[in-house]
Write a protein that holds these residues in place. Structure first.
Motif, PDB file in Angstrom:
ATOM      1  N   VAL A 103      11.259   1.466  -4.193  1.00 60.89           N
ATOM      2  CA  VAL A 103      10.519   0.676  -5.181  1.00 60.89           C
ATOM      3  C   VAL A 103       9.788   1.592  -6.149  1.00 60.89           C
ATOM      4  CG1 VAL A 103       8.603  -0.927  -5.505  1.00 60.89           C
ATOM      5  CG2 VAL A 103      10.278  -1.348  -3.707  1.00 60.89           C
ATOM      6  N   SER A 104       9.201   2.673  -5.635  1.00 62.01           N
ATOM      7  CA  SER A 104       8.523   3.635  -6.493  1.00 62.01           C
ATOM      8  C   SER A 104       9.487   4.254  -7.498  1.00 62.01           C
ATOM      9  CB  SER A 104       7.885   4.736  -5.634  1.00 62.01           C
ATOM     10  OG  SER A 104       7.258   5.707  -6.434  1.00 62.01           O
ATOM     11  N   ALA A 105      10.683   4.624  -7.020  1.00 62.99           N
ATOM     12  CA  ALA A 105      11.705   5.181  -7.913  1.00 62.99           C
ATOM     13  C   ALA A 105      12.187   4.146  -8.920  1.00 62.99           C
ATOM     14  CB  ALA A 105      12.886   5.708  -7.094  1.00 62.99           C
ATOM     15  N   LEU A 106      12.262   2.889  -8.476  1.00 64.03           N
ATOM     16  CA  LEU A 106      12.701   1.816  -9.365  1.00 64.03           C
ATOM     17  C   LEU A 106      11.698   1.574 -10.491  1.00 64.03           C
ATOM     18  CD1 LEU A 106      14.849  -0.363  -9.912  1.00 64.03           C
ATOM     19  CD2 LEU A 106      13.562  -1.897  -8.412  1.00 64.03           C
ATOM     20  N   ILE A 107      10.414   1.699 -10.184  1.00 65.35           N
ATOM     21  CA  ILE A 107       9.381   1.547 -11.217  1.00 65.35           C
ATOM     22  C   ILE A 107       9.538   2.628 -12.275  1.00 65.35           C
ATOM     23  CG2 ILE A 107       6.903   1.676 -11.683  1.00 65.35           C
ATOM     24  CD1 ILE A 107       6.456   0.458  -8.892  1.00 65.35           C
ATOM     25  N   ASN A 108       9.759   3.870 -11.834  1.00 61.38           N
ATOM     26  CA  ASN A 108       9.975   4.965 -12.778  1.00 61.38           C
ATOM     27  C   ASN A 108      11.229   4.734 -13.608  1.00 61.38           C
ATOM     28  OD1 ASN A 108       7.750   6.651 -12.152  1.00 61.38           O
ATOM     29  ND2 ASN A 108       8.778   7.362 -10.315  1.00 61.38           N
ATOM     30  N   PHE A 109      12.264   4.229 -12.960  1.00 66.54           N
ATOM     31  CA  PHE A 109      13.508   3.926 -13.653  1.00 66.54           C
ATOM     32  C   PHE A 109      13.287   2.853 -14.721  1.00 66.54           C
ATOM     33  CE2 PHE A 109      17.335   1.170 -13.866  1.00 66.54           C
ATOM     34  CZ  PHE A 109      18.213   2.077 -14.446  1.00 66.54           C
ATOM     35  N   GLY A 110      12.489   1.834 -14.386  1.00 68.72           N
ATOM     36  CA  GLY A 110      12.203   0.765 -15.338  1.00 68.72           C
ATOM     37  C   GLY A 110      11.471   1.284 -16.560  1.00 68.72           C
ATOM     38  N   LEU A 111      10.524   2.194 -16.350  1.00 72.06           N
ATOM     39  CA  LEU A 111       9.795   2.786 -17.476  1.00 72.06           C
ATOM     40  C   LEU A 111      10.738   3.593 -18.363  1.00 72.06           C
ATOM     41  CD1 LEU A 111       6.577   4.016 -15.595  1.00 72.06           C
ATOM     42  CD2 LEU A 111       6.753   2.068 -17.156  1.00 72.06           C
ATOM     43  N   THR A 112      11.611   4.373 -17.720  1.00 74.32           N
ATOM     44  CA  THR A 112      12.571   5.171 -18.480  1.00 74.32           C
ATOM     45  C   THR A 112      13.573   4.291 -19.195  1.00 74.32           C
ATOM     46  OG1 THR A 112      12.375   6.848 -16.736  1.00 74.32           O
ATOM     47  CG2 THR A 112      14.140   7.145 -18.333  1.00 74.32           C
ATOM     48  N   LEU A 113      13.936   3.168 -18.582  1.00 74.19           N
ATOM     49  CA  LEU A 113      14.889   2.249 -19.187  1.00 74.19           C
ATOM     50  C   LEU A 113      14.334   1.675 -20.495  1.00 74.19           C
ATOM     51  CD1 LEU A 113      17.687   0.960 -18.636  1.00 74.19           C
ATOM     52  CD2 LEU A 113      16.482  -0.949 -17.560  1.00 74.19           C
ATOM     53  N   CYS A 114      13.040   1.393 -20.515  1.00 75.28           N
ATOM     54  CA  CYS A 114      12.411   0.899 -21.756  1.00 75.28           C
ATOM     55  C   CYS A 114      12.523   1.938 -22.865  1.00 75.28           C
ATOM     56  CB  CYS A 114      10.943   0.570 -21.495  1.00 75.28           C
ATOM     57  SG  CYS A 114      10.684  -0.834 -20.371  1.00 75.28           S
ATOM     58  N   VAL A 115      12.309   3.212 -22.493  1.00 74.92           N
ATOM     59  CA  VAL A 115      12.441   4.299 -23.471  1.00 74.92           C
ATOM     60  C   VAL A 115      13.890   4.395 -23.941  1.00 74.92           C
ATOM     61  CG1 VAL A 115      12.188   6.789 -23.838  1.00 74.92           C
ATOM     62  CG2 VAL A 115      10.554   5.561 -22.407  1.00 74.92           C
ATOM     63  N   PHE A 116      14.811   4.222 -23.021  1.00 71.12           N
ATOM     64  CA  PHE A 116      16.241   4.284 -23.360  1.00 71.12           C
ATOM     65  C   PHE A 116      16.614   3.212 -24.377  1.00 71.12           C
ATOM     66  CE2 PHE A 116      20.468   2.451 -22.386  1.00 71.12           C
ATOM     67  CZ  PHE A 116      21.251   3.504 -22.823  1.00 71.12           C
ATOM     68  N   PHE A 117      16.144   1.988 -24.164  1.00 73.05           N
ATOM     69  CA  PHE A 117      16.448   0.905 -25.108  1.00 73.05           C
ATOM     70  C   PHE A 117      15.887   1.207 -26.493  1.00 73.05           C
ATOM     71  CE2 PHE A 117      16.702  -2.233 -21.359  1.00 73.05           C
ATOM     72  CZ  PHE A 117      18.075  -2.068 -21.278  1.00 73.05           C
ATOM     73  N   ALA A 118      14.659   1.731 -26.516  1.00 77.49           N
ATOM     74  CA  ALA A 118      14.045   2.075 -27.804  1.00 77.49           C
ATOM     75  C   ALA A 118      14.837   3.187 -28.487  1.00 77.49           C
ATOM     76  CB  ALA A 118      12.599   2.508 -27.583  1.00 77.49           C
ATOM     77  N   GLU A 144       0.827  -1.207   0.000  1.00 77.40           N
ATOM     78  CA  GLU A 144       0.000   0.000   0.000  1.00 77.40           C
ATOM     79  C   GLU A 144       0.864   1.261   0.000  1.00 77.40           C
ATOM     80  OE1 GLU A 144      -3.380   0.192  -0.303  1.00 77.40           O
ATOM     81  OE2 GLU A 144      -3.080  -1.950  -0.750  1.00 77.40           O
ATOM     82  N   LEU A 145       1.995   1.215   0.679  1.00 73.45           N
ATOM     83  CA  LEU A 145       2.910   2.357   0.688  1.00 73.45           C
ATOM     84  C   LEU A 145       3.469   2.617  -0.713  1.00 73.45           C
ATOM     85  CD1 LEU A 145       4.935   1.742   3.985  1.00 73.45           C
ATOM     86  CD2 LEU A 145       3.378   3.652   3.531  1.00 73.45           C
ATOM     87  N   VAL A 146       3.826   1.541  -1.407  1.00 72.58           N
ATOM     88  CA  VAL A 146       4.354   1.683  -2.769  1.00 72.58           C
ATOM     89  C   VAL A 146       3.292   2.288  -3.682  1.00 72.58           C
ATOM     90  CG1 VAL A 146       5.196   0.449  -4.800  1.00 72.58           C
ATOM     91  CG2 VAL A 146       6.012  -0.196  -2.530  1.00 72.58           C
ATOM     92  N   LYS A 147       2.069   1.783  -3.582  1.00 69.51           N
ATOM     93  CA  LYS A 147       0.974   2.324  -4.406  1.00 69.51           C
ATOM     94  C   LYS A 147       0.746   3.799  -4.101  1.00 69.51           C
ATOM     95  CE  LYS A 147      -1.508  -2.099  -4.683  1.00 69.51           C
ATOM     96  NZ  LYS A 147      -2.735  -2.840  -4.272  1.00 69.51           N
ATOM     97  N   ARG A 148       0.759   4.127  -2.813  1.00 63.15           N
ATOM     98  CA  ARG A 148       0.531   5.516  -2.411  1.00 63.15           C
ATOM     99  C   ARG A 148       1.624   6.435  -2.941  1.00 63.15           C
ATOM    100  NH1 ARG A 148       2.188   7.397   3.414  1.00 63.15           N
ATOM    101  NH2 ARG A 148       4.145   7.111   2.264  1.00 63.15           N
ATOM    102  N   ASP A 149       2.886   6.014  -2.787  1.00 63.87           N
ATOM    103  CA  ASP A 149       4.010   6.843  -3.239  1.00 63.87           C
ATOM    104  C   ASP A 149       3.974   7.046  -4.746  1.00 63.87           C
ATOM    105  OD1 ASP A 149       4.921   7.013  -0.652  1.00 63.87           O
ATOM    106  OD2 ASP A 149       6.334   5.346  -0.849  1.00 63.87           O
ATOM    107  N   PHE A 150       3.625   5.994  -5.468  1.00 63.45           N
ATOM    108  CA  PHE A 150       3.600   6.092  -6.923  1.00 63.45           C
ATOM    109  C   PHE A 150       2.452   6.995  -7.389  1.00 63.45           C
ATOM    110  CE2 PHE A 150       2.986   4.495 -11.292  1.00 63.45           C
ATOM    111  CZ  PHE A 150       4.298   4.600 -11.741  1.00 63.45           C
TER     112      PHE A 150
END
Length: 255
Positions: free
Chosen positions: A108-123, A14-20
């Motif tokens: 974890v919230s920052a890591l999720i954002n990083f993962g999304l940006t990483l996908c853009v980076f690969f593209a 719930e904390l992760v969901k809230r932070d995101f």
């Protein structure tokens, strides 16, 4: 520690969901900012620095993206970690819960954002003509080290921020200095071998360089370099754990 984590697993989720959700609350584009923000930063940096630093660097835009990607994740994760205790003081001052849960949720919230940006980076790298291969799997190693390193920094910073509110102002200056010392928009090739080794004293630069070696050079760093990356991560998280263990009972008196 694992037993406690499983016990409070629901709260952690719930904390992760809230932070995101809080990150994109009342924004029109919402999660799209995870993609647009690094791209806009990259565009600004390309316009400003290409003329001065990019003339002799192949795939300079991808080179910039590598540095900005790693540094932005580090900054977001550690800034969130620094505020994790103070922003959740109302919870742990009333309920006896492991305080590191708040820090981990921010990471974890920052890591999720990083993962999304990483996908853009690969593209983006693919469009830029960078050669993809199995060696890209090696990027999991610096990412893991960076996650551990960021958690360690967050442990130290969050404890310092409870006792010294000036920490946030000093850390803003520190991160600005770190950005310039991490060779994000310039190369260290023109420096002497001694100075190039001095740059390795900066853990963020080490993780950026690992990314660039894999993505742009198509190779994997040496065993010694792997050990250096692991050393920084484990040393910082070890110090952070000691700081938390020593001051855990004091936090309630200062929030």
């Amino acid at each position: 520690m694992l037993e406690k984590f499983l016990k409070y697993r629901f709260m952690f989720e719930e904390l992760v969901k809230r932070d995101f959700k809080q990150k994109y609350k009342r924004t029109v584009l919402g999660m799209a900012w995870s993609v647009l923000s690094p791209l806009l930063q990259l565009l600004v940096m390309r316009i400003v620095f290409t003329r001065f630093f990019g003339g002799h660097v192949e795939h300079y835009t991808t080179y910039l993206f590598c540095g900005n990607l790693v540094y932005s994740y580090f900054r977001e994760s550690t800034n969130g970690g620094m505020n994790s205790l103070m922003s959740n003081a109302r919870i742990f001052s009333k309920i006896n819960v492991p305080k590191y849960m708040f820090l981990l949720s921010k990471n974890v919230s920052a890591l999720i954002n990083f993962g999304l940006t990483l996908c853009v980076f690969f593209a983006f790298a693919l469009v830029d003509g960078v050669s993809f291969g199995v060696h890209f799997l090696a990027l999991l190693y610096p990412i893991l080290c960076l996650v551990v390193f960021n958690i360690g920094m967050g442990l130290v910073l969050s404890a310092m921020f409870v006792f010294f509110r000036d920490t946030s102002y000093l850390y803003d200056v520190f991160t600005m200095l770190l950005m310039y010392m991490s060779a994000i928009f310039y190369t260290v090739d023109n420096y002497s071998p001694l100075m190039q080794n001095v740059f390795l004293l900066n853990p963020v630069y080490c993780y950026i360089k690992y990314f660039r070696v894999v993505v742009l050079n198509g190779s994997i760093p040496s065993l010694g370099y792997h050990l250096l990356c692991a050393f920084y991560a484990l040393a910082v998280v070890g110090v952070g754990a000691l700081v938390y263990k020593k001051n855990n009972h004091k936090f309630l008196y200062y929030v």
